[in-house]
Design a protein around this motif. Structure first.
Motif, PDB file in Angstrom:
ATOM      1  N   TYR A  57      -5.369   4.783  -6.964  1.00  0.00           N
ATOM      2  CA  TYR A  57      -3.970   5.170  -6.855  1.00  0.00           C
ATOM      3  C   TYR A  57      -3.153   4.569  -7.999  1.00  0.00           C
ATOM      4  O   TYR A  57      -3.469   3.496  -8.512  1.00  0.00           O
ATOM      5  N   THR A  66      -2.173   8.424   0.732  1.00  0.00           N
ATOM      6  CA  THR A  66      -3.601   8.306   0.997  1.00  0.00           C
ATOM      7  C   THR A  66      -4.296   9.593   0.590  1.00  0.00           C
ATOM      8  O   THR A  66      -3.923  10.673   1.042  1.00  0.00           O
ATOM      9  N   SER A  68      -7.769  11.845   0.539  1.00  0.00           N
ATOM     10  CA  SER A  68      -9.010  11.989   1.287  1.00  0.00           C
ATOM     11  C   SER A  68      -9.623  13.345   0.971  1.00  0.00           C
ATOM     12  O   SER A  68      -8.939  14.245   0.489  1.00  0.00           O
TER      13      SER A  68
END
Length: 122
Positions: A57, A66, A68
């Motif tokens: 990040y 986040t 994924s």
């Protein structure tokens, strides 16, 4: 290979959004999210690279965003919480085979989605 990004919108500061990037075709080593604000260069946001050791990040989104990936669905997500006005940008998903040292570099990604606009009002 095609990437289709969606999920952008207009939200107030502090809200949450989830961006989705549906991929078709071959798979890649790394999948990332980049963003470009008006008048600024495209910048790295996050990358998911299992063979590189995990997720990465940019500092400004750590703890709030986040990334994924659902391998079976070949879909990439970016969960964005506590959004700030400075997060306003067009968000692009990308795929490629960068080496670890280039994982944050836009030029290391060969395939790009069309972008989805995120606007955060104060």
């Amino acid at each position: 290979v095609q990437l289709q990004a969606s999920g952008g919108g207009l939200v107030q500061a502090g809200a949450s959004l989830r961006l989705t990037c549906a991929a078709s075709g071959r798979t890649f080593r790394s999948y990332g999210w980049f963003r470009q604000a008006p008048g600024k260069e495209r910048e790295f946001v996050a990358a998911a690279c299992a063979s590189c050791g995990g997720n990465y990040y940019t500092d400004s989104v750590k703890g709030r965003f986040t990334i994924s990936r659902h391998n079976a669905k070949n879909t990439l997500y970016l969960e964005m919480n506590s959004l700030k006005p400075e997060d306003t940008a067009v968000y692009y998903c990308a795929a490629g085979n960068p080496i670890l040292s280039s994982i944050r570099a836009p030029e290391a990604y060969t395939t790009w989605g069309q972008g989805t606009l995120v606007t955060v009002s104060s």
